[in-house]
Motif scaffolding. Structure first.
Motif, PDB file in Angstrom:
ATOM      1  N   GLY A  27      10.202  20.904  -4.840  1.00  0.00           N
ATOM      2  CA  GLY A  27      11.319  20.098  -5.327  1.00  0.00           C
ATOM      3  C   GLY A  27      11.584  18.868  -4.483  1.00  0.00           C
ATOM      4  N   GLY A  28      12.652  18.142  -4.845  1.00  0.00           N
ATOM      5  CA  GLY A  28      13.036  16.947  -4.106  1.00  0.00           C
ATOM      6  C   GLY A  28      12.116  15.774  -4.364  1.00  0.00           C
ATOM      7  N   ARG A  29      12.314  14.731  -3.566  1.00  0.00           N
ATOM      8  CA  ARG A  29      11.530  13.501  -3.691  1.00  0.00           C
ATOM      9  C   ARG A  29      10.867  13.142  -2.371  1.00  0.00           C
ATOM     10  NH1 ARG A  29      15.021   8.978  -7.161  1.00  0.00           N
ATOM     11  NH2 ARG A  29      15.016  10.132  -9.149  1.00  0.00           N
ATOM     12  N   LEU A  30       9.864  12.290  -2.470  1.00  0.00           N
ATOM     13  CA  LEU A  30       9.341  11.657  -1.267  1.00  0.00           C
ATOM     14  C   LEU A  30      10.424  10.772  -0.650  1.00  0.00           C
ATOM     15  CD1 LEU A  30       5.809  10.493  -2.429  1.00  0.00           C
ATOM     16  CD2 LEU A  30       6.272  12.175  -0.647  1.00  0.00           C
ATOM     17  N   LYS A  31      10.390  10.647   0.669  1.00  0.00           N
ATOM     18  CA  LYS A  31      11.286   9.697   1.322  1.00  0.00           C
ATOM     19  C   LYS A  31      10.997   8.294   0.795  1.00  0.00           C
ATOM     20  CE  LYS A  31      11.415  12.557   5.496  1.00  0.00           C
ATOM     21  NZ  LYS A  31      10.958  12.703   6.903  1.00  0.00           N
ATOM     22  N   ASP A  32      12.066   7.561   0.482  1.00  0.00           N
ATOM     23  CA  ASP A  32      11.916   6.224  -0.093  1.00  0.00           C
ATOM     24  C   ASP A  32      11.596   5.239   1.023  1.00  0.00           C
ATOM     25  OD1 ASP A  32      11.872   4.102  -1.767  1.00  0.00           O
ATOM     26  OD2 ASP A  32      14.011   4.138  -2.268  1.00  0.00           O
ATOM     27  N   ASP A  33      10.350   5.290   1.482  1.00  0.00           N
ATOM     28  CA  ASP A  33       9.941   4.563   2.679  1.00  0.00           C
ATOM     29  C   ASP A  33       8.506   4.080   2.465  1.00  0.00           C
ATOM     30  OD1 ASP A  33       8.974   3.783   5.165  1.00  0.00           O
ATOM     31  OD2 ASP A  33       9.892   5.455   6.244  1.00  0.00           O
ATOM     32  N   PRO A  34       8.245   2.785   2.557  1.00  0.00           N
ATOM     33  CA  PRO A  34       6.878   2.286   2.372  1.00  0.00           C
ATOM     34  C   PRO A  34       5.866   2.948   3.298  1.00  0.00           C
ATOM     35  CG  PRO A  34       8.440   0.470   2.388  1.00  0.00           C
ATOM     36  CD  PRO A  34       9.211   1.692   2.786  1.00  0.00           C
ATOM     37  N   ASP A  35       6.286   3.326   4.507  1.00  0.00           N
ATOM     38  CA  ASP A  35       5.359   3.995   5.429  1.00  0.00           C
ATOM     39  C   ASP A  35       4.978   5.383   4.922  1.00  0.00           C
ATOM     40  OD1 ASP A  35       5.360   1.808   7.114  1.00  0.00           O
ATOM     41  OD2 ASP A  35       6.918   2.610   8.443  1.00  0.00           O
ATOM     42  N   ILE A  36       5.928   6.066   4.274  1.00  0.00           N
ATOM     43  CA  ILE A  36       5.632   7.373   3.680  1.00  0.00           C
ATOM     44  C   ILE A  36       4.686   7.211   2.499  1.00  0.00           C
ATOM     45  CG2 ILE A  36       6.625   9.276   2.334  1.00  0.00           C
ATOM     46  CD1 ILE A  36       7.049   9.665   5.283  1.00  0.00           C
ATOM     47  N   PHE A  37       4.931   6.198   1.665  1.00  0.00           N
ATOM     48  CA  PHE A  37       4.036   5.956   0.537  1.00  0.00           C
ATOM     49  C   PHE A  37       2.624   5.664   1.029  1.00  0.00           C
ATOM     50  CE2 PHE A  37       7.942   4.148  -1.866  1.00  0.00           C
ATOM     51  CZ  PHE A  37       8.385   5.436  -2.140  1.00  0.00           C
ATOM     52  N   ALA A  38       2.517   4.890   2.109  1.00  0.00           N
ATOM     53  CA  ALA A  38       1.196   4.573   2.658  1.00  0.00           C
ATOM     54  C   ALA A  38       0.532   5.822   3.237  1.00  0.00           C
ATOM     55  CB  ALA A  38       1.321   3.488   3.726  1.00  0.00           C
ATOM     56  N   ALA A  39       1.324   6.654   3.928  1.00  0.00           N
ATOM     57  CA  ALA A  39       0.777   7.890   4.496  1.00  0.00           C
ATOM     58  C   ALA A  39       0.291   8.815   3.387  1.00  0.00           C
ATOM     59  CB  ALA A  39       1.834   8.585   5.350  1.00  0.00           C
ATOM     60  N   ALA A  88       4.471   2.387  -6.515  1.00  0.00           N
ATOM     61  CA  ALA A  88       4.305   1.959  -5.119  1.00  0.00           C
ATOM     62  C   ALA A  88       3.143   2.690  -4.455  1.00  0.00           C
ATOM     63  CB  ALA A  88       5.598   2.203  -4.349  1.00  0.00           C
ATOM     64  N   ILE A  89       2.996   3.983  -4.745  1.00  0.00           N
ATOM     65  CA  ILE A  89       1.895   4.757  -4.164  1.00  0.00           C
ATOM     66  C   ILE A  89       0.558   4.254  -4.699  1.00  0.00           C
ATOM     67  CG2 ILE A  89       0.850   7.053  -4.092  1.00  0.00           C
ATOM     68  CD1 ILE A  89       3.849   8.085  -4.308  1.00  0.00           C
ATOM     69  N   ILE A  90       0.474   4.034  -6.011  1.00  0.00           N
ATOM     70  CA  ILE A  90      -0.773   3.578  -6.608  1.00  0.00           C
ATOM     71  C   ILE A  90      -1.159   2.197  -6.075  1.00  0.00           C
ATOM     72  CG2 ILE A  90      -1.849   2.854  -8.780  1.00  0.00           C
ATOM     73  CD1 ILE A  90      -0.275   5.138 -10.147  1.00  0.00           C
ATOM     74  N   GLU A  91      -0.174   1.337  -5.850  1.00  0.00           N
ATOM     75  CA  GLU A  91      -0.470   0.003  -5.313  1.00  0.00           C
ATOM     76  C   GLU A  91      -1.069   0.083  -3.914  1.00  0.00           C
ATOM     77  OE1 GLU A  91       2.026  -3.565  -6.343  1.00  0.00           O
ATOM     78  OE2 GLU A  91       3.473  -1.976  -6.803  1.00  0.00           O
ATOM     79  N   LYS A  92      -0.766   1.136  -3.177  1.00  0.00           N
ATOM     80  CA  LYS A  92      -1.383   1.316  -1.860  1.00  0.00           C
ATOM     81  C   LYS A  92      -2.708   2.076  -1.961  1.00  0.00           C
ATOM     82  CE  LYS A  92       3.017   1.157   0.632  1.00  0.00           C
ATOM     83  NZ  LYS A  92       2.743  -0.169   1.239  1.00  0.00           N
ATOM     84  N   LEU A  93      -2.766   3.059  -2.870  1.00  0.00           N
ATOM     85  CA  LEU A  93      -3.959   3.889  -2.996  1.00  0.00           C
ATOM     86  C   LEU A  93      -5.146   3.104  -3.536  1.00  0.00           C
ATOM     87  CD1 LEU A  93      -5.346   6.676  -2.961  1.00  0.00           C
ATOM     88  CD2 LEU A  93      -4.373   7.078  -5.243  1.00  0.00           C
ATOM     89  N   GLY A  94      -4.915   2.261  -4.538  1.00  0.00           N
ATOM     90  CA  GLY A  94      -6.023   1.522  -5.137  1.00  0.00           C
ATOM     91  C   GLY A  94      -6.826   0.710  -4.127  1.00  0.00           C
TER      92      GLY A  94
END
Length: 497
Positions: free
Chosen positions: A197-209, A257-263
Motif C-alpha cells: 500500500g501507500g505511495r512512493l515518496k514524492d521525491d525526484p531522487d526516489i524516482f531516480a533510485a 516521472a519514473i518513465i522519463e528517468k527509466l527510458g
C-alpha cells in the motif's frame, strides 16, 4: 511456309488463341485443394484440444448458415505470444515435483511438439501476492537505511527456483518472450515505509533510485540468461490498498516521472530495445478503486513520458476488451498488450463447473476478445497453483468467497490441466510469434479471431457463446467450408494460404 506470307494460317492461330482459354482442362477446371485441420475443446472435457473435422474448401455455393469471412487483405497488429506468469508460488509447486515429473510439466507448457508451446511470460519483479513465504524485493534494508545507488541490489531469491525454470522454459521454446512487472518497491522508497500500500515518496531522487532499481533488474536477468522484452513500472497502479500483498498507489504524475528517468537509463546502458508499457491495470475502474482516474491510460500517453512509452498494458477484472480499441483509436501509433487475467471459482463450485465457466469466459474475453481489440499478447496469471488457490500471501489467498486458479493445478504429484491451459493452447500451438491478425467478422454467437503466420498458414480460433450447437460457414478467397461447434466449445482451424 512463313506465317507472314499466309493470312489463312494467321487467322487459324488467332482463333486458337481466343478459344483455348474457353476449353476446360483438368488443370483449369479444378481449384487448388485446400484442406482445413481443426482441433476442439468442449466444456464437458470430453474433447481437450482433440483433432476435429478436416473439411475441404469448395467454390462458394448458396448457404443459409452464419458466415465468418476471413480476409487476408485486412491486416492489424503483429503478435508477440500467449502465456502466463511464473510466480514464486508457481515455482515452489513445480519444485515440489520430482525432476522427471517437473520436466514433463514444463514440456507440456512450453514445448510446441509435446505441449502447447507458450510463447510469452510475465515475470513479477520481486514479490506479488503469490509467494510461498514472506514478501520481498531485491533491495530490502533495515529501517532507516537507504541505497540510492543500488549497491545492495540482489536477485539471489530468484536464483534458487525462478531463474532455473525460466531458463528451462526458454530452452524448450527459444522464441519465448519475458516481460516483467513490479508489485511493490523497497519499503525505504515508500511514504508508509512498507511494500504494501501507500505511495512512493514524492521525491525526484526516489524516482531516480526506483528507475535504477528496474535497470539493475534488467541487467541482472540478462546476466542470468533471461533477457527482458518489456517492462511496466507498477502492477495495477490504481489499486493502492491491496489485501495484504505488495502494491502501490501510483498516480499518473509519478508513473510519468519514473518513465522519463527509466527510458534514458535503459538507452544509456544498452537496453533501449526493452519496451516500456504504461498503465498495467483494468479495462475500467474496479469497485476497489473508487478514487481512481478513469482516463489514466490516456493521461500517461499525453504526458511528456510518451517519448519512452511503447504501449499500454491491460487487465481483465473490470470493464470489457473494447476499451483497448478505444485507446488504440486515440493513439494508433502505440501498441497494446493484455497482461493479466486469473481464473477464479467460488468455494462451492465443482471442478466441472469452473472448467466450463472459465473455458467460456476466457475464450470470449481473453484469448479472442483481447486480440480482436489490438492486443499483441494475452497473458493469464499464475502458471501453477494448487487446487485451493495457493500457496499465496494475501490477495486471492485471503479470499473467503472463492479461489484463484492456475493454468495447471499441482496437488502433491497430481497435475491437472485447467481450462486456461486449453484456451491458451488453442492459440500457442498454432499462432506463431510474428503472426499478424487479419480480417474476420464475428458471426452471431460464433466469436472468432484470425491470424496469418510468418510461414503463410492461416489460423482461425472460434468459440460458440450461444446456448446450442451451431453450424456456420467460413468464407475465404472465394471458397467456403461449413463447421459445427457445440455450445461453449473452442476450435482452432488452420490451412495453408
Amino acid at each position: 511456309m512463313a506465317l507472314s506470307k499466309n493470312p489463312a494460317a494467321w487467322l487459324t492461330v488467332l482463333i486458337a488463341l481466343v478459344l483455348v482459354p474457353l476449353v476446360p482442362s483438368s488443370a483449369q477446371a479444378t481449384w487448388p485443394r485446400t484442406t482445413v485441420s481443426s482441433w476442439i475443446t468442449t466444456p464437458d472435457r470430453a474433447r481437450l484440444l482433440d483433432p476435429g473435422p478436416s473439411p475441404v474448401f469448395r467454390r462458394h455455393g448458396s448457404s443459409n448458415q452464419t458466415t465468418i469471412t476471413v480476409d487476408e487483405r485486412q491486416r492489424f497488429q503483429s503478435i508477440d505470444g500467449f502465456g502466463a506468469s511464473l510466480t514464486d508460488s508457481s515455482a515452489s509447486l513445480l519444485y515440489s515435483l520430482s525432476e522427471s515429473q517437473r520436466d514433463d510439466v514444463m514440456a507440456s507448457l512450453f514445448d510446441r511438439t509435446d505441449g502447447i508451446g507458450m510463447s510469452f511470460l510475465r515475470q513479477p519483479i520481486g514479490s506479488s501476492d503469490f509467494v510461498d513465504g514472506p514478501h520481498y524485493t531485491y533491495n530490502d534494508l533495515p529501517d532507516g537505511e537507504t541505497d540510492f545507488d543500488m549497491s545492495r541490489f540482489s536477485i539471489a531469491h530468484d536464483e534458487v527456483r525462478i531463474l532455473p525454470l525460466l531458463r528451462q522454459a526458454r530452452a524448450l521454446n527459444p522464441s519465448l518472450k519475458v516481460m516483467a512487472t513490479p508489485w511493490g518497491q523497497p519499503a525505504w522508497m515508500k511514504e508508509n515505509n512498507s511494500t504494501i500500500g501507500g505511495r512512493l515518496k514524492d521525491d525526484p531522487d526516489i524516482f531516480a533510485a526506483y528507475a535504477l532499481y528496474l535497470l539493475r533488474f534488467v541487467e541482472a536477468y540478462e546476466d542470468a540468461g533471461v533477457p527482458i522484452y518489456a517492462l511496466t513500472v507498477q502492477n495495477e497502479p490504481q489499486h493502492g490498498d491491496p489485501d495484504g500483498y505488495p502494491g502501490t498507489d501510483m498516480p499518473v504524475e509519478h508513473q510519468a516521472a519514473i518513465i522519463e528517468k527509466l527510458g534514458p537509463m535503459l538507452d544509456d546502458a544498452g537496453y533501449g530495445h526493452v519496451k516500456i508499457l504504461s498503465f498495467d491495470h483494468n479495462w475500467a475502474l474496479h469497485p476497489d478503486d473508487p478514487g481512481g482516474n478513469p482516463r489514466y491510460p490516456y493521461d500517461v500517453l499525453k504526458s511528456q513520458a510518451v517519448t519512452w512509452i511503447d504501449g499500454t498494458a491491460y487487465h481483465c477484472y473490470a470493464g470489457s476488451p473494447d476499451a483497448q480499441t478505444a485507446l488504440h483509436d486515440s493513439f494508433p501509433d502505440k501498441d497494446i498488450w493484455f497482461t493479466e487475467c486469473s481464473g477464479w471459482h467460488g468455494n462451492d463450485d465443482s471442478p466441472a463447473k469452473y472448467f466450463s465457466d472459465t473455458l467460456r469466459w476466457h475464450a470470449q474475453n481473453v484469448t479472442i476478445g483481447t486480440t480482436r481489440n489490438w492486443a499483441r499478447a494475452a497473458i493469464n496469471w499464475n502458471l501453477a497453483l494448487n487446487s485451493q488457490g495457493g500457496p499465496a500471501n494475501g490477495g486471492c489467498g485471503n479470499s473467503t468467497t472463492g479461489k484463484c486458479t492456475g493454468v495447471v493445478h499441482i496437488d502433491g504429484t497430481t497435475v491437472t490441466r485447467n481450462a486456461e491451459y486449453y484456451n491458451l493452447g488453442h492459440m500457442t500451438k498454432y499462432v506463431r510469434p510474428g503472426a499478424v491478425r487479419i480480417g474476420s467478422d464475428n458471426a452471431g454467437d460464433i466469436h472468432n479471431v484470425a491470424f496469418k503466420n510468418p510461414g503463410g498458414t492461416i489460423v482461425l480460433v472460434a468459440t460458440n457463446i450461444g446456448g446450442s450447437t451451431q453450424t456456420f460457414t467460413v468464407s475465404w478467397s472465394g471458397r467456403s467450408i461449413e463447421y459445427t461447434l457445440d455450445s461453449g466449445a473452442v476450435a482452432t482451424l488452420t490451412w495453408r494460404a
